[in-house]
Design an enzyme around this catalytic site. Structure first.
Site, short mmCIF file in Angstrom:
data_model
loop_
_atom_site.label_atom_id
_atom_site.label_comp_id
_atom_site.label_asym_id
_atom_site.label_seq_id
_atom_site.Cartn_x
_atom_site.Cartn_y
_atom_site.Cartn_z
N ASP A 198 0.89 -1.16 0.00
CA ASP A 198 0.00 0.00 0.00
C ASP A 198 0.93 1.21 0.00
OD1 ASP A 198 -1.61 2.17 0.59
OD2 ASP A 198 -2.91 1.06 1.94
N HIS A 199 1.11 1.84 -1.16
CA HIS A 199 2.16 2.84 -1.27
C HIS A 199 1.96 4.02 -0.33
CE1 HIS A 199 -0.82 4.59 -4.11
NE2 HIS A 199 -0.27 5.74 -3.79
N HIS A 261 -6.17 2.48 1.50
CA HIS A 261 -5.51 3.70 1.93
C HIS A 261 -6.17 4.34 3.15
CE1 HIS A 261 -3.28 3.20 -1.64
NE2 HIS A 261 -3.99 3.95 -2.46
#
Length: 512
Positions: A198-199, A261
């Site tokens: 999950d960047h 996110h």
């Protein structure tokens, strides 16, 4: 110019965190993610001396390329998207470790070529049998690839070497598919060798949430329901779906952003203090929070969804979602989603968390706003505090990373007049060290085997348990023809139903 290295060993900032002998196999080398993020991040890591001299990168795709063709693709991607300056000596050393294997995901011969290529790199480049398999491909192919890796002996580590797999979101499209994905990955790789990216968790400002909370005594004592009125978490984009119709239609904003996110941000904001910043300690506290999240009973009044219609964005006239190429005119996929959540524990009981995300909104911004309660007594006249709102701590994740503290202050003059003022902290202005791009940090962590920033399958499943009832509620409305995503004009801040959701609680959305 050599810049200070921001990727330091957290145990001793004098020591860089340098990966040991290793290589990476990149599936999906022709996609935007590989070209714009992964390949440039690998070069940036090499440019900062954080990769071993013998690092290798092997591309796998359905292309009739030679190794030099693949090297040119990487070269062009680096030139266009790398964050650090291009240095010929760094590029030359890195490019010596490039290989390309053509083939389909069901091509046994291609995976045999891949196995031989890796063995060759172990001998020529000294990668030591340590390889990460990065699946930058649509989730529907994850199972095919990991099964091929197993069947051809690529997933099995020997001796002290390691093999790891990296997967990008979405981690399934509901709870059952997420569990199926875990079974597929878990049949081939041990749990500690599965890295879900999950960047957002690689962004400095996301990690700074923990620093703000637990390193500053002035914040943590008021970080609870005694002082906090509510929390707003927003991820807004000013762009449309672009050329992603094939991916986006049927996925939607809630699955694409809220499930991963925004719920990860919620868990960092709401979690209790961990015993350490090791992966297991962080994971325990995040899972406690996610397991305490509940939805209000009236989902029709506490959720909102919409689709952007034609309008103006960035000074240009843009088309609506249903007019985008590849989108069915009857699509009920939402491009805006908002939901109200409660956390049933001692710290947060009675404090609503409002999450929203959308495309073609007023501007690109991601932020977390901690909005505090009003002072119980204001010894001022009504006119003296006419413009005064609630105190708020706003953590800006992108763009202009930093924080803003909003509070009331006296206006210069003889009268006791109070007005809102902002105190700003901006990362770029406060530190001389440059912040690494999220993928730099995360790729390095994969190569180091450092898992704190990667959600485990328990967190993923808990997130789907939260979101699935919302998606089911919307699906039932669609089937009954009861309601559809509400249209909102491009360039605005979403559908009216989202404003009404907060208005019922006597609140309003922040205008970032």
């Amino acid at each position: 110019m050599n810049r200070p290295n921001p990727l330091r060993d957290p145990r001793d900032r004098r020591l860089p965190r340098i990966a040991g002998p290793c290589g990476m196999v990149l599936f999906g080398v022709t996609g935007d993610l590989s070209r714009k993020k992964i390949m440039p991040a690998i070069y940036d890591l090499a440019n900062r001396g954080l990769l071993p001299p013998g690092f290798s990168l092997t591309g796998f795709a359905r292309r009739d390329w030679a190794d030099q063709d693949f090297a040119q693709i990487v070269h062009d991607s680096v030139k266009a998207h790398a964050r650090t300056e291009f240095r010929e000596e760094v590029w030359k050393q890195l490019a010596e470790g490039f290989r390309f294997v053509p083939g389909d995901f069901d091509d046994d011969q291609a995976f045999e070529r891949l196995r031989r290529t890796i063995e060759e790199l172990d001998e020529l480049r000294g990668t030591g049998g340590n390889h990460a398999f990065y699946l930058a491909i649509p989730p529907g192919f994850f199972g095919d690839v990991v099964r091929q890796l197993k069947e051809h002996g690529l997933a099995e580590a020997r001796g002290d070497s390691w093999r790891r797999v990296v997967v990008e979101k979405p981690f399934g499209h509901d709870l059952e598919s997420a569990r199926e994905l875990q079974r597929t990955l878990g049949d081939v790789f041990p749990s500690g060798s599965i890295f879900r990216i999950d960047h957002y968790l690689g962004k400095e400002t996301v990690q700074n949430i923990l620093a703000v909370r637990f390193a500053n005594e002035m914040f943590e004592p008021v970080w609870n329901s005694n002082y906090v009125d509510h929390v707003q978490i927003t991820m807004a984009e000013d762009i449309g779906i672009g050329g992603r119709a094939g991916y986006y239609d049927g996925i939607g904003a809630a699955r694409d952003v809220i499930q991963n996110h925004l719920l990860q941000l919620l868990s960092l904001v709401a979690m209790e203090e961990p015993t350490s910043f090791e992966a297991d300690s962080l994971r325990i506290e995040k899972q406690k929070v996610l397991s305490s999240v509940t939805l209000p009973r009236r989902l029709d009044l506490t959720t909102a969804r919409g689709q952007y219609a034609a309008g103006w964005a960035g000074g240009e006239k843009v088309i609506g979602f249903l007019e985008e190429e590849g989108i069915k005119r009857t699509s009920t996929t939402e491009t805006f989603a908002a939901v109200k959540l409660n956390i049933e524990n001692r710290r947060w009981a009675g404090v609503p968390f409002y999450l929203r995300t959308g495309k073609r909104l007023g501007r690109r911004v991601t932020e977390v706003a901690i909005v505090f309660k009003r002072a119980p007594h204001l010894p001022f006249s009504d006119s003296a505090t006419e413009e005064l709102t609630q105190n708020a701590l706003v953590i800006r994740i992108q763009p202009d990373e930093g924080m803003t503290l909003r509070f009331g202050s006296k206006v210069p003059g003889t009268a006791m007049e109070i007005r809102d003022v902002n105190m700003d902290f901006v990362y770029g202005g406060a530190f001389t060290e440059s912040s690494p791009e999220a993928y730099e940090r995360l790729i390095l962590d994969v190569l180091l085997g450092d898992p704190p920033l990667f959600p485990r399958h328990e967190e993923v499943e808990l997130s789907w348990m939260i979101l699935d009832p919302v998606l089911d509620h919307w699906a039932r409305d669609d089937e009954k023809g009861k309601s559809k995503p509400e249209q909102y004009e491009a360039g605005t801040w979403g559908p009216a139903s989202a404003d009404e959701m907060l208005a019922r609680d006597g609140r309003v959305w922040r205008r970032p």
